[in-house]
Design a protein around this motif. Structure first.
Motif, PDB file in Angstrom:
ATOM      1  N   GLY A 244       4.572 -10.211  -2.343  1.00 21.58           N
ATOM      2  CA  GLY A 244       5.568  -9.414  -1.345  1.00 21.58           C
ATOM      3  C   GLY A 244       4.999  -7.879  -1.207  1.00 21.58           C
ATOM      4  N   LYS A 245       5.847  -7.105  -0.470  1.00 21.36           N
ATOM      5  CA  LYS A 245       5.077  -5.716  -0.238  1.00 21.36           C
ATOM      6  C   LYS A 245       5.247  -4.946  -1.348  1.00 21.36           C
ATOM      7  CE  LYS A 245       6.804  -6.521   4.754  1.00 21.36           C
ATOM      8  NZ  LYS A 245       7.392  -6.083   5.723  1.00 21.36           N
ATOM      9  N   VAL A 246       4.301  -4.052  -1.193  1.00 18.29           N
ATOM     10  CA  VAL A 246       4.281  -2.701  -2.186  1.00 18.29           C
ATOM     11  C   VAL A 246       4.038  -1.503  -1.190  1.00 18.29           C
ATOM     12  CG1 VAL A 246       3.428  -4.079  -4.188  1.00 18.29           C
ATOM     13  CG2 VAL A 246       1.642  -3.103  -2.351  1.00 18.29           C
ATOM     14  N   ASP A 247       4.592  -0.350  -1.989  1.00 19.35           N
ATOM     15  CA  ASP A 247       4.135   0.852  -1.089  1.00 19.35           C
ATOM     16  C   ASP A 247       3.136   1.591  -2.052  1.00 19.35           C
ATOM     17  OD1 ASP A 247       6.279   0.652   0.621  1.00 19.35           O
ATOM     18  OD2 ASP A 247       7.738   1.174  -0.852  1.00 19.35           O
ATOM     19  N   VAL A 248       2.435   2.303  -1.104  1.00 17.84           N
ATOM     20  CA  VAL A 248       1.201   3.218  -1.589  1.00 17.84           C
ATOM     21  C   VAL A 248       1.226   4.295  -0.828  1.00 17.84           C
ATOM     22  CG1 VAL A 248      -0.686   1.755  -0.676  1.00 17.84           C
ATOM     23  CG2 VAL A 248      -0.946   3.058  -2.873  1.00 17.84           C
ATOM     24  N   GLU A 249       0.820   5.546  -1.386  1.00 17.53           N
ATOM     25  CA  GLU A 249       0.601   6.824  -0.593  1.00 17.53           C
ATOM     26  C   GLU A 249      -1.171   6.505  -0.417  1.00 17.53           C
ATOM     27  OE1 GLU A 249       2.396   9.157   0.395  1.00 17.53           O
ATOM     28  OE2 GLU A 249       4.423   8.579  -0.649  1.00 17.53           O
ATOM     29  N   LEU A 250      -1.431   6.452   0.979  1.00 16.58           N
ATOM     30  CA  LEU A 250      -2.723   6.473   1.409  1.00 16.58           C
ATOM     31  C   LEU A 250      -3.566   7.577   0.868  1.00 16.58           C
ATOM     32  CD1 LEU A 250      -2.469   4.940   4.964  1.00 16.58           C
ATOM     33  CD2 LEU A 250      -3.189   3.790   2.681  1.00 16.58           C
TER      34      LEU A 250
END
Length: 333
Positions: A244-250
């Protein structure tokens, strides 16, 4: 020949011993009398219909990893002869008396190893080398965090990292900590009772590790990113804990010069798979000998007729190392 026939997707009970036609030998194939076959997580996915079709790619019979004796060689085969002991990765067909294998996916079995231990090598050690040494470029003096370190690929990765000269951190459950440390981990982390990211931050004085090898997926992603050093590499090998989706600070990726790499052997082209086998063979095969040898880790063995029990053992996640099916005559009843 005797083989496990997968007539329907479902629970372990669908794995039934029966009769199947002998495999046809193509010009680049070895025909192998299989004495042992490794059980892999991909087999569970195949059995439950996760790939959406019964044919894994090269056979209707389940299984990806064999060790046995060459009975016949195709017209274009080089480097192998009838009677050779071989191990390797197949495109399906391992849970059977006979299997065909592209000779470029086969390796000679080191003289001191029996078939059971040989069958514990190809899939997990090749995967570990590809992820950690080839893609993540781990080298002596680096530090690495290996998740699920008591599993097949994880236990292989710990050994390869130790042999490379890296500092090895590894996560596993509490009952397996000492076993993982015996394989070469400098520190084993109980993932159920410790926050691995906090442990890594503490032990590295906030620096983080150079490489992370992860089989879990989304639940670990944010903490993996936080645990990487400047220029660190995260290699995603599996998603046992969910995709699924994951969040990451670019900004973290950019300014910390991080790399996120995915790898799955199944979706590689055949030439790419041949190259993976060759890289591992050139680098490590000779190391499965001598006093300081690499160790194929065997958790348990089951006769082919009890393939369902082998799958249940893997589903329990209690194994340390590989689960192996055996194909001696008494195991085919």
């Amino acid at each position: 020949m005797k083989a496990i026939n997968l007539k329907a997707f479902g629970s372990a009970e669908v794995l039934q011993l029966g009769e199947a036609p002998n495999p046809e030998v193509r010009p680049t194939d070895l025909l192998v009398r299989v004495y042992a076959a490794g059980v892999n997580r991909a087999d569970l996915t195949h059995r439950t219909g996760g790939y959406g079709h019964a044919n894994f790619g090269d056979s209707l019979i389940i299984g990806l990893e064999i060790a046995g004796e060459v009975l016949e060689t195709g017209s274009e085969v080089s480097g192998f002869a009838v009677g050779d002991r071989v191990m390797g990765v197949v495109g399906g067909g391992a849970y059977a008396e006979l299997a065909r294998i592209d000779y470029r996916m086969a390796m000679p079995i080191p003289a001191q190893l029996d078939y059971v231990h040989a069958a514990a090598i190809p899939e997990v050690f090749v995967t570990a080398h590809e992820a950690m040494l080839h893609l993540a470029r781990l080298k002596s003096g680096d530090s690495v965090l290996i998740h699920a370190a008591a599993g097949g690929v994880g236990s292989a990765a710990v050994q390869l990292a130790y042999a490379t000269g890296a500092t090895v951190y590894a996560t596993t459950e509490g009952s397996k900590l000492s076993r993982v440390e015996h394989l070469g981990a400098d520190m084993a982390i109980d993932y159920k009772n410790e926050d691995f990211a906090a442990v890594i931050a503490d032990k590295t004085n906030g620096r983080g590790v150079d490489v992370i090898i992860d089989f879990i997926g989304a639940p670990y992603f944010a903490r993996n990113i936080a645990s990487l050093a400047h220029g660190g590499r995260l290699v995603q090998v599996g998603i046992l804990g969910g995709g699924g989706k994951v969040d990451v600070e670019l900004e973290h990726i950019l300014y910390r010069h991080l790399q996120i790499i995915g790898t799955v052997m199944k979706s590689r082209t055949q030439p790419e798979k041949h190259a993976m086998i060759q890289r591992f063979r050139d680098h490590w095969l000779k190391r499965f000998a001598g006093a300081a040898s690499l160790e194929p880790v065997v958790d348990s063995t089951f006769p082919l007729s009890r393939a369902a029990d082998a799958h249940r053992r893997m589903e329990s996640s209690q194994n340390v190392g590989k689960i192996i099916l055996t194909m001696q005559p008494e195991d085919l009843r």
